[in-house]
Write a protein that holds these residues in place. Structure first.
Motif, PDB file in Angstrom:
ATOM      1  N   VAL A 101      -5.069 119.242 -49.665  1.00  0.00           N
ATOM      2  CA  VAL A 101      -4.796 120.056 -50.855  1.00  0.00           C
ATOM      3  C   VAL A 101      -5.708 119.635 -52.001  1.00  0.00           C
ATOM      4  O   VAL A 101      -6.307 120.471 -52.693  1.00  0.00           O
ATOM      5  N   LEU A 102      -5.845 118.317 -52.190  1.00  0.00           N
ATOM      6  CA  LEU A 102      -6.714 117.814 -53.265  1.00  0.00           C
ATOM      7  C   LEU A 102      -8.162 118.236 -53.038  1.00  0.00           C
ATOM      8  O   LEU A 102      -8.862 118.635 -53.974  1.00  0.00           O
ATOM      9  N   ALA A 103      -8.601 118.152 -51.783  1.00  0.00           N
ATOM     10  CA  ALA A 103      -9.982 118.552 -51.478  1.00  0.00           C
ATOM     11  C   ALA A 103     -10.215 120.019 -51.804  1.00  0.00           C
ATOM     12  O   ALA A 103     -11.257 120.398 -52.356  1.00  0.00           O
ATOM     13  N   GLY A 104      -9.228 120.846 -51.465  1.00  0.00           N
ATOM     14  CA  GLY A 104      -9.364 122.273 -51.759  1.00  0.00           C
ATOM     15  C   GLY A 104      -9.429 122.551 -53.253  1.00  0.00           C
ATOM     16  O   GLY A 104     -10.253 123.327 -53.724  1.00  0.00           O
ATOM     17  N   LEU A 105      -8.551 121.872 -54.009  1.00  0.00           N
ATOM     18  CA  LEU A 105      -8.546 122.058 -55.467  1.00  0.00           C
ATOM     19  C   LEU A 105      -9.853 121.573 -56.079  1.00  0.00           C
ATOM     20  O   LEU A 105     -10.433 122.225 -56.944  1.00  0.00           O
ATOM     21  N   HIS A 106     -10.306 120.421 -55.603  1.00  0.00           N
ATOM     22  CA  HIS A 106     -11.532 119.821 -56.154  1.00  0.00           C
ATOM     23  C   HIS A 106     -12.743 120.676 -55.825  1.00  0.00           C
ATOM     24  O   HIS A 106     -13.708 120.735 -56.608  1.00  0.00           O
ATOM     25  N   GLY A 107     -12.677 121.328 -54.669  1.00  0.00           N
ATOM     26  CA  GLY A 107     -13.781 122.208 -54.294  1.00  0.00           C
ATOM     27  C   GLY A 107     -13.868 123.441 -55.176  1.00  0.00           C
ATOM     28  O   GLY A 107     -14.963 123.951 -55.436  1.00  0.00           O
ATOM     29  N   GLU A 108     -12.701 123.916 -55.630  1.00  0.00           N
ATOM     30  CA  GLU A 108     -12.691 125.095 -56.518  1.00  0.00           C
ATOM     31  C   GLU A 108     -13.235 124.740 -57.895  1.00  0.00           C
ATOM     32  O   GLU A 108     -14.024 125.469 -58.482  1.00  0.00           O
ATOM     33  N   GLN A 109     -12.790 123.611 -58.384  1.00  0.00           N
ATOM     34  CA  GLN A 109     -13.199 123.124 -59.701  1.00  0.00           C
ATOM     35  C   GLN A 109     -12.820 121.645 -59.765  1.00  0.00           C
ATOM     36  O   GLN A 109     -11.697 121.289 -59.387  1.00  0.00           O
ATOM     37  N   PRO A 110     -13.696 120.782 -60.234  1.00  0.00           N
ATOM     38  CA  PRO A 110     -13.400 119.341 -60.173  1.00  0.00           C
ATOM     39  C   PRO A 110     -12.097 118.954 -60.860  1.00  0.00           C
ATOM     40  O   PRO A 110     -11.771 119.443 -61.941  1.00  0.00           O
ATOM     41  N   LEU A 111     -11.351 118.072 -60.194  1.00  0.00           N
ATOM     42  CA  LEU A 111     -10.156 117.492 -60.786  1.00  0.00           C
ATOM     43  C   LEU A 111     -10.560 116.344 -61.706  1.00  0.00           C
ATOM     44  O   LEU A 111     -11.487 115.587 -61.391  1.00  0.00           O
ATOM     45  N   ASP A 112      -9.838 116.182 -62.808  1.00  0.00           N
ATOM     46  CA  ASP A 112     -10.094 115.064 -63.715  1.00  0.00           C
ATOM     47  C   ASP A 112      -9.193 113.872 -63.416  1.00  0.00           C
ATOM     48  O   ASP A 112      -9.540 112.731 -63.709  1.00  0.00           O
ATOM     49  N   LEU A 113      -8.017 114.159 -62.867  1.00  0.00           N
ATOM     50  CA  LEU A 113      -7.053 113.079 -62.620  1.00  0.00           C
ATOM     51  C   LEU A 113      -6.099 113.485 -61.501  1.00  0.00           C
ATOM     52  O   LEU A 113      -5.674 114.637 -61.434  1.00  0.00           O
ATOM     53  N   VAL A 114      -5.776 112.508 -60.641  1.00  0.00           N
ATOM     54  CA  VAL A 114      -4.683 112.670 -59.686  1.00  0.00           C
ATOM     55  C   VAL A 114      -3.612 111.662 -60.065  1.00  0.00           C
ATOM     56  O   VAL A 114      -3.883 110.458 -60.171  1.00  0.00           O
ATOM     57  N   TYR A 115      -2.411 112.147 -60.315  1.00  0.00           N
ATOM     58  CA  TYR A 115      -1.271 111.313 -60.725  1.00  0.00           C
ATOM     59  C   TYR A 115      -0.256 111.377 -59.587  1.00  0.00           C
ATOM     60  O   TYR A 115       0.231 112.448 -59.240  1.00  0.00           O
ATOM     61  N   GLU A 116       0.063 110.240 -59.005  1.00  0.00           N
ATOM     62  CA  GLU A 116       0.988 110.252 -57.864  1.00  0.00           C
ATOM     63  C   GLU A 116       2.203 109.380 -58.133  1.00  0.00           C
ATOM     64  O   GLU A 116       2.086 108.275 -58.670  1.00  0.00           O
ATOM     65  N   ARG A 117       3.368 109.902 -57.741  1.00  0.00           N
ATOM     66  CA  ARG A 117       4.579 109.091 -57.717  1.00  0.00           C
ATOM     67  C   ARG A 117       4.632 108.418 -56.354  1.00  0.00           C
ATOM     68  O   ARG A 117       4.730 109.103 -55.322  1.00  0.00           O
ATOM     69  N   TYR A 118       4.556 107.108 -56.323  1.00  0.00           N
ATOM     70  CA  TYR A 118       4.469 106.365 -55.057  1.00  0.00           C
ATOM     71  C   TYR A 118       5.636 106.712 -54.136  1.00  0.00           C
ATOM     72  O   TYR A 118       6.789 106.751 -54.547  1.00  0.00           O
TER      73      TYR A 118
END
Length: 398
Positions: A87-104
């Motif tokens: 999912v992150l790769a797809g989003l980043h491919g559309e337009q770069p992500l600035d931050l990924v925030y994850e709840r462990y």
């Protein structure tokens, strides 16, 4: 910061639910939206209608986790969490992500590993020693696998934030990442506000509790203390807001004590209903028992303070710090029924003290614990990247 992905792969956390963990997720996402970010919520479990203020968040559901507790379910959870990287790769491919925030979560290292190899900042929020919790209270078939995943996630994160010192120590034992920072929980002080006397029974005295009905919240101690209070107070009531595995036992004990007609077991309520619930209370209690390893950052105490309620809390973990060693609330010995009953009786007959504590607590909540301040502290843990020639040439990072 413009484009953010918030990742929650824990099936025990419905991101649109009413649990404390759900409220925590919603508060951080809401604050990121308020700052003008485009937020993508990547979640294993949605679990409810879209909460207030989250209309603009884009939801990406991960594969459903299936199987009986044990190895089968753990493999399913691991596969679901791994899908977050796609999912992150797809989003980043559309337009770069600035931050990924994850709840462990227990089986997720994919998101933070993805950030590391794509040079995107990653914040990993750790709320509890999940491996120990899982082994002690549920089923954990592959502890070695869970430890490996935790280490990889902690190592890969740009910064790790924990809700308490004990959780930070637990993380530090599993990583070489030195950027580990304690940032306690917060509260939405614009949404939870003092309800005023019109919301309460003018002749009565309502003692309140908010939280899950589980042993480590000590509600049985509160029930016993309340039973002593009602011996001399015909108008006292106990209002328990929340649900959990102890509900039936608490109901049965209230009957044994002869106070079932004084105890309201409200059940779980939606976050939108919480301000009204708090407004109906005269005093709010966090009756934690004595625990060998108290690692919580109690959301309920921040909510009590924001609501302008006089607070009574056990003197354990961070409670004394939150309550300024008693200046913002009354501290009692964990598990001491007699002391808790005496403090409640004292507050019952001291209107001035209740008013003063409520006012001081509200002021402290606004000045220190609003989610806007908490999220600022979290984002400040991310090191500022040096602007490169490529950024200048491509017009990025501005």
């Amino acid at each position: 910061m413009r484009r953010v992905a918030y990742v929650s792969t824990d099936p025990g956390v419905p991101v649109f639910g009413s649990k404390g963990a759900s409220v925590h997720v919603q508060a951080v996402v809401r604050e990121l939206l308020r700052r003008g970010c485009e937020v993508h919520l990547v979640a294993a479990r949605v679990g409810g209608d879209r909460p207030r203020g989250l209309d603009d968040v884009v939801v990406h559901e991960l594969p459903k986790i299936t199987g009986e507790p044990g190895a089968e379910r753990e493999a399913s959870a691991r596969a679901s969490a791994a899908a977050a990287a796609g999912v992150l790769a797809g989003l980043h491919g559309e337009q770069p992500l600035d931050l990924v925030y994850e709840r462990y979560s227990l089986w997720s290292d994919a998101a933070m590993t993805w950030t590391r190899y794509h040079e995107v900042d990653g914040v990993l929020e750790v709320n509890a020693p999940l491996i120990d919790e899982q082994a002690q209270h549920r089923v954990l078939a592959d502890r070695a696998g869970a430890e490996t995943i935790a280490g990889q996630a902690f190592d890969s994160a740009t910064s790790v934030v924990t809700v308490s010192g004990p959780v930070a120590d637990w993380v530090a034992e599993r990583t070489s990442n030195r950027n580990v920072t304690v940032v306690p929980n917060g509260v939405d002080t614009a949404y939870i506000t003092p309800g005023g006397s019109a919301s309460r029974d003018a002749d009565g005295f309502t003692v309140g509790f908010v939280g899950t009905l589980k042993p480590w919240h000590g509600v049985e101690v509160l029930l016993e203390a309340f039973a002593r209070l009602v011996r001399t107070d015909a108008d006292a009531r106990l209002r328990l807001v929340g649900d959990g595995p102890q509900r039936e036992a608490l109901s049965a004990r209230a009957t044994e004590l002869g106070i079932s007609d004084r105890v309201d077991l409200v059940g779980a309520v939606a976050p939108e209903e919480m301000p009204a619930e708090l407004a109906a209370m005269d005093v709010a209690v966090a009756p934690y028992p004595q625990l060998p390893d108290f690692y919580f950052s109690p959301l309920k105490i921040y909510e009590y303070l924001a609501a302008g309620l006089p607070v009574v809390a056990s003197d354990i973990g961070p409670c004394a710090d939150i309550l300024d060693d008693g200046d913002l609330g009354m501290l009692v010995t964990p598990g001491d029924v007699t002391e808790l009953a005496a403090v409640l009786a004292g507050l019952r007959h001291d209107d001035l003290m209740r008013t003063d504590l409520g006012r001081a607590g509200r002021d402290a909540a606004v000045a220190r614990h609003d989610w806007s301040r908490v999220v600022s502290r979290i984002l400040a843990t991310v090191p500022t990247r040096a602007r490169s020639l490529a950024d200048d040439l491509l017009g990025q990072g501005s």
